[in-house]
Design a protein around this motif. Structure first.
Motif, mmCIF file in Angstrom:
data_model
loop_
_atom_site.group_PDB
_atom_site.id
_atom_site.type_symbol
_atom_site.label_atom_id
_atom_site.label_comp_id
_atom_site.label_asym_id
_atom_site.label_seq_id
_atom_site.Cartn_x
_atom_site.Cartn_y
_atom_site.Cartn_z
ATOM 1 N N ALA A 130 0.839 -1.204 0.000
ATOM 2 C CA ALA A 130 0.000 0.000 0.000
ATOM 3 C C ALA A 130 0.876 1.258 0.000
ATOM 4 O O ALA A 130 0.566 2.238 -0.665
ATOM 5 C CB ALA A 130 -0.948 0.013 1.202
ATOM 6 N N LEU A 131 1.970 1.205 0.744
ATOM 7 C CA LEU A 131 2.874 2.363 0.748
ATOM 8 C C LEU A 131 3.492 2.563 -0.629
ATOM 9 O O LEU A 131 3.643 3.693 -1.097
ATOM 10 C CB LEU A 131 3.970 2.182 1.800
ATOM 11 C CG LEU A 131 3.749 2.888 3.140
ATOM 12 C CD1 LEU A 131 4.014 4.383 2.995
ATOM 13 C CD2 LEU A 131 2.344 2.675 3.670
ATOM 14 N N HIS A 132 3.860 1.458 -1.269
ATOM 15 C CA HIS A 132 4.421 1.575 -2.620
ATOM 16 C C HIS A 132 3.386 2.183 -3.556
ATOM 17 O O HIS A 132 3.687 3.088 -4.341
ATOM 18 C CB HIS A 132 4.882 0.207 -3.129
ATOM 19 C CG HIS A 132 6.311 0.214 -3.606
ATOM 20 N ND1 HIS A 132 6.769 1.125 -4.531
ATOM 21 C CD2 HIS A 132 7.372 -0.565 -3.291
ATOM 22 C CE1 HIS A 132 8.063 0.906 -4.755
ATOM 23 N NE2 HIS A 132 8.461 -0.108 -4.010
ATOM 24 N N GLU A 133 2.172 1.679 -3.440
ATOM 25 C CA GLU A 133 1.112 2.196 -4.310
ATOM 26 C C GLU A 133 0.801 3.654 -3.964
ATOM 27 O O GLU A 133 0.408 4.435 -4.834
ATOM 28 C CB GLU A 133 -0.128 1.310 -4.175
ATOM 29 C CG GLU A 133 -1.056 1.320 -5.370
ATOM 30 C CD GLU A 133 -0.440 0.738 -6.643
ATOM 31 O OE1 GLU A 133 -0.963 1.036 -7.726
ATOM 32 O OE2 GLU A 133 0.576 0.000 -6.571
ATOM 33 N N SER A 134 1.001 4.022 -2.719
ATOM 34 C CA SER A 134 0.775 5.428 -2.358
ATOM 35 C C SER A 134 1.758 6.337 -3.096
ATOM 36 O O SER A 134 1.453 7.501 -3.345
ATOM 37 C CB SER A 134 0.874 5.629 -0.838
ATOM 38 O OG SER A 134 2.207 5.836 -0.407
ATOM 39 N N GLN A 135 2.921 5.799 -3.451
ATOM 40 C CA GLN A 135 3.886 6.600 -4.193
ATOM 41 C C GLN A 135 3.548 6.654 -5.677
ATOM 42 O O GLN A 135 3.591 7.708 -6.301
ATOM 43 C CB GLN A 135 5.306 6.043 -3.984
ATOM 44 C CG GLN A 135 5.734 6.090 -2.533
ATOM 45 C CD GLN A 135 5.474 7.442 -1.906
ATOM 46 O OE1 GLN A 135 6.055 8.447 -2.303
ATOM 47 N NE2 GLN A 135 4.559 7.495 -0.944
ATOM 48 N N SER A 136 3.205 5.510 -6.250
ATOM 49 C CA SER A 136 2.861 5.525 -7.673
ATOM 50 C C SER A 136 1.607 6.359 -7.903
ATOM 51 O O SER A 136 1.507 7.074 -8.900
ATOM 52 C CB SER A 136 2.672 4.096 -8.187
ATOM 53 O OG SER A 136 1.755 3.384 -7.388
ATOM 54 N N LEU A 137 0.655 6.297 -6.965
ATOM 55 C CA LEU A 137 -0.576 7.076 -7.127
ATOM 56 C C LEU A 137 -0.362 8.540 -6.751
ATOM 57 O O LEU A 137 -1.032 9.426 -7.289
ATOM 58 C CB LEU A 137 -1.711 6.449 -6.317
ATOM 59 C CG LEU A 137 -2.146 5.081 -6.858
ATOM 60 C CD1 LEU A 137 -3.123 4.396 -5.913
ATOM 61 C CD2 LEU A 137 -2.766 5.205 -8.258
ATOM 62 N N ALA A 138 0.577 8.801 -5.858
ATOM 63 C CA ALA A 138 0.964 10.192 -5.614
ATOM 64 C C ALA A 138 1.453 10.812 -6.922
ATOM 65 O O ALA A 138 1.100 11.943 -7.265
ATOM 66 C CB ALA A 138 2.052 10.283 -4.545
ATOM 67 N N PHE A 139 2.240 10.042 -7.659
ATOM 68 C CA PHE A 139 2.761 10.562 -8.924
ATOM 69 C C PHE A 139 1.679 10.623 -9.994
ATOM 70 O O PHE A 139 1.544 11.618 -10.686
ATOM 71 C CB PHE A 139 3.937 9.694 -9.403
ATOM 72 C CG PHE A 139 5.258 10.090 -8.796
ATOM 73 C CD1 PHE A 139 5.445 10.089 -7.419
ATOM 74 C CD2 PHE A 139 6.321 10.490 -9.600
ATOM 75 C CE1 PHE A 139 6.657 10.468 -6.849
ATOM 76 C CE2 PHE A 139 7.546 10.869 -9.040
ATOM 77 C CZ PHE A 139 7.703 10.853 -7.671
ATOM 78 N N GLU A 140 0.915 9.530 -10.124
ATOM 79 C CA GLU A 140 -0.050 9.474 -11.226
ATOM 80 C C GLU A 140 -1.266 10.359 -10.956
ATOM 81 O O GLU A 140 -1.673 11.141 -11.823
ATOM 82 C CB GLU A 140 -0.517 8.016 -11.439
ATOM 83 C CG GLU A 140 -1.523 7.885 -12.588
ATOM 84 C CD GLU A 140 -2.106 6.482 -12.689
ATOM 85 O OE1 GLU A 140 -1.712 5.607 -11.888
ATOM 86 O OE2 GLU A 140 -2.978 6.274 -13.566
ATOM 87 N N MET A 141 -1.867 10.216 -9.769
ATOM 88 C CA MET A 141 -3.137 10.898 -9.521
ATOM 89 C C MET A 141 -2.955 12.268 -8.872
ATOM 90 O O MET A 141 -3.520 13.253 -9.331
ATOM 91 C CB MET A 141 -4.043 10.026 -8.640
ATOM 92 C CG MET A 141 -4.417 8.699 -9.294
ATOM 93 S SD MET A 141 -5.245 8.943 -10.905
ATOM 94 C CE MET A 141 -5.567 7.241 -11.393
ATOM 95 N N GLN A 142 -2.179 12.313 -7.784
ATOM 96 C CA GLN A 142 -2.057 13.589 -7.061
ATOM 97 C C GLN A 142 -1.275 14.611 -7.892
ATOM 98 O O GLN A 142 -1.698 15.762 -8.007
ATOM 99 C CB GLN A 142 -1.383 13.365 -5.704
ATOM 100 C CG GLN A 142 -2.181 12.451 -4.763
ATOM 101 C CD GLN A 142 -3.495 13.056 -4.304
ATOM 102 O OE1 GLN A 142 -3.617 14.280 -4.205
ATOM 103 N NE2 GLN A 142 -4.485 12.220 -4.053
ATOM 104 N N VAL A 143 -0.134 14.187 -8.459
ATOM 105 C CA VAL A 143 0.665 15.102 -9.280
ATOM 106 C C VAL A 143 0.246 15.036 -10.743
ATOM 107 O O VAL A 143 -0.045 16.054 -11.379
ATOM 108 C CB VAL A 143 2.180 14.800 -9.148
ATOM 109 C CG1 VAL A 143 2.987 15.658 -10.129
ATOM 110 C CG2 VAL A 143 2.653 15.038 -7.717
ATOM 111 N N GLY A 144 0.216 13.811 -11.302
ATOM 112 C CA GLY A 144 0.030 13.648 -12.752
ATOM 113 C C GLY A 144 -1.256 14.266 -13.273
ATOM 114 O O GLY A 144 -1.277 14.832 -14.365
ATOM 115 N N CYS A 145 -2.350 14.172 -12.490
ATOM 116 C CA CYS A 145 -3.631 14.744 -12.927
ATOM 117 C C CYS A 145 -3.888 16.119 -12.329
ATOM 118 O O CYS A 145 -4.988 16.666 -12.465
ATOM 119 C CB CYS A 145 -4.776 13.795 -12.561
ATOM 120 S SG CYS A 145 -4.667 12.194 -13.378
ATOM 121 N N HIS A 146 -2.898 16.656 -11.642
ATOM 122 C CA HIS A 146 -3.017 18.008 -11.058
ATOM 123 C C HIS A 146 -3.041 19.033 -12.195
ATOM 124 O O HIS A 146 -2.177 19.007 -13.062
ATOM 125 C CB HIS A 146 -1.806 18.239 -10.150
ATOM 126 C CG HIS A 146 -1.889 19.491 -9.327
ATOM 127 N ND1 HIS A 146 -1.753 20.746 -9.879
ATOM 128 C CD2 HIS A 146 -2.074 19.675 -7.992
ATOM 129 C CE1 HIS A 146 -1.849 21.646 -8.915
ATOM 130 N NE2 HIS A 146 -2.051 21.017 -7.754
#
Lengths: 498, 498
Positions: free
Chosen positions: B293-309
């Motif tokens: 989950a922590l790993h996915e929190s990083q990939s989703l931080a990049f994809e969703m939180q940053v990438g779709c910002h």
């Protein structure tokens, strides 16, 4: 568990099968290190490779193996199994012959020498290099004595035997002695004849993607199996991977395509040998390539015998023009002159097939004298200058960088290796002489674009034989005689003075 | 030999350092298998990987380790060493908890099910698939009981714990239970709002070399270190390699670039986590990434939180137009609509961030029931149809291919994994809520193209912590609280209904 009549042989093959499988990971990691790895991965990669090397060394030096080797000899083995046992024992000997502290000192001396050499060569720093090389030579002599004591061979023969099993210095002396008689005269006659030729240099730039596509196209002509291998880029081209997945590398320059193309053809010869080793025995030492000279006989069969063959070139010249567009230098006749241009020079790896043996012979003679104590490291420059002048008429005085510092072999302690290159060229000529005797229309077939007779012969006589026979046995079975350098001389005379 | 005050701890770390180094070769060979390997290499690769897996399993199950683990607990360890010992023990437990014959039956059942699934899925053959899945489930239940007996956890908790240490089914029930309350309503409101929007689809073809160059350019914007990693192509994108040499993969289609680009951004999040794990401890379990989950929190931080910002997209939209030329669909506002389009659908991996949790929640509930014996394989289709209708309003009846046969997890026996994806999305939202609390100008910084505040925060609070803390401890240290799904809800409300 089933019991068998050959428990010790089975124990040995089980161990070597495990080693083969672990070796797969080592090969791939080494290939990746050269072809893919970004710089920051290097330390971890080195540690990983050291770890598995230690682990497999431990498997090869397991004391139980010695008893199994002794007992397996009395077991009821087939001839093929007996050949495998011979190769297992060779492999075991290589891992067990040297005391661990000598292996460690060797690793330290060679890695220090090789690492410093990378900058010393650029700086032409002979004195700095010589200091390190002395340590490497000292360890090399000690290694040779150890191997000699345990094998019953002479020290230098024991070193040769690591790369070219069964080959002896006395044989190489005789062969190279003959070559030295006729080579300088032949070089003079050829260069005199070529002096009146005009050869155009192809004009770049040559698109790298087009070069790569051309190389892959020619590899397909040479029947490299891309379902069981790849072509990639590395700074020093090599043939790596495993028989089931051969990884060839090349390098590209924008201003030149011939070296890369011919280098790829060379590696393709290595690659097809590996791809066609006997499958049913794969995983056992008997299924491995026979020796360094035999391997080189395949790469040079591809590069020199086929690659520079006028009939073959006639077939790939259109592919070259297709890749880069037409220009006068890419006319077939000009390409042919380009590939058979003979020119004495400083650098072994850049040498043409006629002058190449001179580079090898002098290295062989110098390193033999070094190991046997007749020469010291400080004698190398004078020996080098004299031999280069005698054999090639090239003045190397003071130019250590392009002289005795040009190769990585001595820094790495690989004494006994150099001769294999020219022995390989001679074997390649011998194979083609045999093919022409058996198939008088061989050259017409090659010119017609039919390489099947060549590949069928190599597959049957060399590739599928693996390490089933000694090299002499293999040569006799394939060509009716052991290595005979007359075929190499005849090949050069026909191609360059015919 | 020097003696230390912590001989058992030292013996353990020496073993795990060796395992780390051998694991390097396993990781690279697996990456190569997906990214480079030609088809004929597969059997030998499989055998090589099986050989080293057996070898490292032997190291992890060495009976001497058990005593060392017991004794090390009484040695004078620092807090960091104690955390490492905890992680070593987790790793040891995973290798030693199951009897060898169960491991073997598990491997047989999952490999048969997974292999058949590849064709059964295409054929929509639920009956054939279900027969194999029953064997996998049977072994999975047995595995859960074994792990439960040895860990003191409930069977399903014991399965979760393999991927998400410390996480319990009761916690997930509570969290997912909340989400189920508000998610269907939120999806309805968002889709209603978006119904009036016009979104243009980018028109291809999109040159693959240009796509690759764009991906690498965006990876540089995201500060991926290309001196310590690469981007390559594989049919199923993943983040592989080792922390010192991270190997990301993506895949390209000629008619579409958004999936590949966003997938690359996702993998870059995984990659940067690996590249920034604590270096001084590398080689020990305490330096590894905390959990799935922590790993996915990083990939989703990049994809969703940053990438779709919208601010980030404003900065990379010009790079997209630079890569493919301008067209109306590549206008920044249209790209923004494209990336935040919410649309209930059949396929989890294609789902947007709003509907994605629905896919996860239903899988979690079904697999939990399966492991706990409340459901059987034959119940899956009806449960699936009902949940998909309730949560997403999608009719999946009879479409097994795009229903319960779409994922590889169950065929591979990975019960306990699915929840991690949505827990990761929630953690990612929690990290960004914390950043915004600590740095009120965060969004302005992102819009200005300054991602340093984001990366500094992640490096300090997540990446450099490795496995030093339990996940709950890490979350509290980073954000002041354990996992709180309210941040995820707030994130979705702000982005989609704000």
């Amino acid at each position: 568990m089933t019991t068998t009549a050959t428990p010790s042989y089975d124990a040995l093959t089980a161990t070597w099968l495990r080693l083969y499988r672990l070796g797969h990971l080592q090969s791939m990691a080494s290939w990746d290190q050269a072809a893919n790895m970004p710089p920051k991965g290097n330390t971890a990669r080195g540690q990983a490779l050291a770890e598995i090397a230690m682990l497999t060394h431990g498997m090869r030096t397991d004391p139980a193996l010695k008893d199994h080797l002794a007992r397996a000899k009395d077991e009821a083995l087939s001839d093929a199994q007996r050949a495998n046992l011979r190769e297992i024992e060779r492999n075991w000997f290589a891992a067990n012959a040297l005391p661990a502290e000598l292996v460690e000192r060797r690793a330290l001396a060679t890695s220090r020498c090789e690492y410093a050499w990378r900058t010393q060569r650029k700086a032409n720093d002979w004195a700095g290099f010589a200091a390190n090389l002395k340590s490497v030579l000292e360890v090399g002599r000690e290694e040779a004595r150890h191997l000699a004591d345990r094998s019953g061979l002479s020290p230098y023969d024991a070193l040769i035997d690591r790369f070219e099993p069964g080959m002896r210095g006395a044989t190489i002396d005789r062969i190279f002695g003959e070559v030295k008689q006729w080579l300088p005269g032949m070089i003079s006659r050829i260069t005199a004849r070529q002096a009146s030729e005009t050869t155009l240099a192809p004009q770049g730039p040559f698109d790298r993607a087009a070069q790569r596509a051309l190389c892959e196209r020619v590899m397909r002509v040479l029947q490299f199996d891309f379902d069981g291998g790849r072509l990639d880029v590395s700074s020093h081209p090599f043939s790596g991977g495993v028989p089931e997945d051969v990884r060839l590398t090349t390098r590209f320059r924008d201003d030149e395509f011939v070296q890369s193309l011919m280098g790829t053809i060379h590696e393709t010869g290595h690659g097809r040998y590996e791809q066609n080793l006997p499958r049913e025995l794969l995983g056992q030492p008997v299924a491995e390539a026979r020796s360094m000279a035999l391997h080189e006989s395949q790469s040079l069969a591809f590069e020199m015998q086929v690659g520079c063959h006028p009939g073959f070139l006639g077939n790939i010249a259109p592919l070259i023009r297709d890749a880069f567009g037409d220009q006068p230098a890419l006319a077939t006749a000009n390409l042919q002159r380009l590939l058979t241009r003979v020119q004495p020079g400083f650098i072994r790896v850049d040498a043409d097939e006629v002058t190449y043996p001179a580079h090898v012979i002098m290295r062989y003679e110098i390193e033999r004298g070094l190991i046997e104590g007749r020469y010291e490291v400080d004698d190398i420059p004078a020996l080098w200058d004299e031999q280069m002048m005698t054999l090639l008429g090239v003045d190397t005085r003071g130019n250590f960088r392009d002289g005795p510092m040009q190769d990585v072999h001595w820094p790495e302690g690989l004494f006994g290796y150099f001769a294999c290159y020219s022995l390989g060229a001679m074997y390649a000529a011998q194979w083609f002489a045999t093919m022409r005797r058996q198939m008088p229309d061989l050259d017409a077939q090659i010119s017609a674009g039919n390489l099947a007779p060549v590949f069928d012969w190599l597959r049957e006589n060399i590739w599928l034989q693996g390490s089933r026979w000694t090299t002499d046995e293999l040569a006799v079975r394939a060509s009716g005689e052991t290595l005979n350098p007359a075929h190499f001389k005849a090949h050069l005379e026909k191609r360059y003075l015919g």
